[in-house]
Design an enzyme around this catalytic site. Structure first.
Site, short mmCIF file in Angstrom:
data_model
loop_
_atom_site.label_atom_id
_atom_site.label_comp_id
_atom_site.label_asym_id
_atom_site.label_seq_id
_atom_site.Cartn_x
_atom_site.Cartn_y
_atom_site.Cartn_z
N GLU A 1 66.35 22.98 27.09
CA GLU A 1 66.40 22.02 25.97
C GLU A 1 66.74 20.61 26.47
O GLU A 1 66.21 19.62 25.96
CB GLU A 1 67.43 22.51 24.94
CG GLU A 1 66.97 23.80 24.27
CD GLU A 1 68.09 24.48 23.48
OE1 GLU A 1 69.13 24.82 24.08
OE2 GLU A 1 67.93 24.65 22.26
N GLY B 1 70.13 25.81 26.96
CA GLY B 1 70.40 24.37 26.89
C GLY B 1 69.81 23.61 28.07
O GLY B 1 69.54 22.40 27.95
N ALA C 1 73.88 26.39 28.13
CA ALA C 1 75.23 26.05 27.68
C ALA C 1 76.21 26.98 28.37
O ALA C 1 75.86 28.10 28.75
CB ALA C 1 75.31 26.20 26.17
N GLU D 1 68.71 32.73 24.54
CA GLU D 1 69.87 32.81 23.64
C GLU D 1 69.89 34.10 22.83
O GLU D 1 70.95 34.61 22.48
CB GLU D 1 69.88 31.60 22.68
CG GLU D 1 70.24 30.28 23.34
CD GLU D 1 69.04 29.52 23.89
OE1 GLU D 1 67.95 30.13 24.06
OE2 GLU D 1 69.18 28.32 24.14
#
Ligand code: CAA
Length: 258
Positions: free
Chosen positions: A112, A109, A66, A132
């Site tokens: 993911e 992300g 992200a 993260e």
């Protein structure tokens, strides 16, 4: 075809091909990319001429997670009510099979997003991780759930609690990766795999995805019941008659998607 600012979208025969395209940020997933990717995947998913979708990044990065710079000052309200990642739901719920072609970093992300796909092809330079924890958060796009199911509780816990990366070999051994290919062959191999998937009957591919999903979401008895009912229902399709006739007649099947 719609013009996007963070992704490149094209069709290659029956394959929808989406390239993540924020090279200056290692394809970090900002809200614009999430929305554009969701729209592009949803459009391919609604198109019967598309039998498989490929997500690919650059050689250096599939996606480094992200977008930390965009996220850093957000509030709880920003992350929930105005969820910047809402677009990714369209990827996770797509009925059309998805292939992630991962080269370089697939972090946070990015890892993911790859795990929202059905097949993960990894280039030999791929690096996977959920870092993260180093940012004072936890995975937020399915990492704690899908990574655990892919690699098991203890491997997932170690990766998520330490934030360390694993290379393509380790990821393949752990079961996160479908197959490793040389980095120079990644796009070709992804296209070949996607063309093979797209050459099958689309409603049968939907059924296979539904049953695979049931394996993740239900207990064994319920999953087996779902599979057996779905298997039986496929005998209503012309494509089942065609597939089995082609076998008996020693020819290739010609699936019609019905
Ligand atoms: N967000 C925003 N920008 C990012 C980014 C990210 N996730 N990852 C890399 N970039 C940017 C860098 O800031 C840099 O930009 P500038 O040149 O403007 O400074 C550019 O991309 C190139 O990156 P680096 O100079 O850092 O490249 P490197 O080769 O030295 O390191 C890296 C590569 C190890 C991947 C490093 O960039 C890195 O650690 N990135 C962050 C990885 C990360 O923590 N991801 C998780 C994000 S949180 C998340 O994903 C939450 C969730 O689950 C939803």
């Amino acid at each position: 075809m719609t013009e996007y600012s963070t992704i490149l979208v094209e069709t290659r025969g029956r394959v929808g091909w989406i390239t993540l395209n924020r090279p200056d940020a290692l394809n970090a997933l900002n809200s614009t990319l999430a929305t554009e990717l969701g729209d592009a995947v949803a459009a391919f998913d609604a198109d019967e001429e598309i039998g498989c979708i490929v997500l690919i990044g650059s050689e250096r990065a599939f996606a480094a997670g992200a977008d930390i710079k965009e996220m850093a000052d957000k509030s709880v309200r920003d992350m929930t009510v105005a969820n910047p990642f809402a677009g990714f739901a369209a990827v996770a719920r797509a009925r059309t099979p998805l292939v992630a072609a991962v080269s370089g970093y697939a972090l946070g992300g990015g890892c993911e997003l790859a795990m929202m796909c059905d097949v993960i092809l990894a280039a030999d330079n791929a690096k996977f991780g959920q870092p993260e924890i180093n940012l004072g958060v936890i995975p937020g796009l399915g990492g704690t759930q899908r990574l655990t199911r892919a690699v098991g509780t203890y491997k997932a816990a170690e990766l998520i609690l330490t934030g360390r990366m694993m290379d393509a070999d380790e990821a393949e051994r752990a079961g996160l990766v479908s197959r490793i290919v040389p980095v120079s062959d990644l796009a070709d191999e992804a296209l070949k795999t996607a063309e093979t998937i797209a050459s099958k009957s689309l409603p049968v591919a939907y059924a296979a995805k539904d049953a695979l999903q049931a394996a993740l979401e239900s207990g064994l008895a319920e999953g087996l019941r779902f599979e057996s009912r779905t298997f039986a229902s496929l005998f209503a399709l012309d494509d089942q008659k065609e597939g089995m006739a082609a076998f008996r007649e020693k020819r290739s099947p010609h699936f019609m998607g019905r």
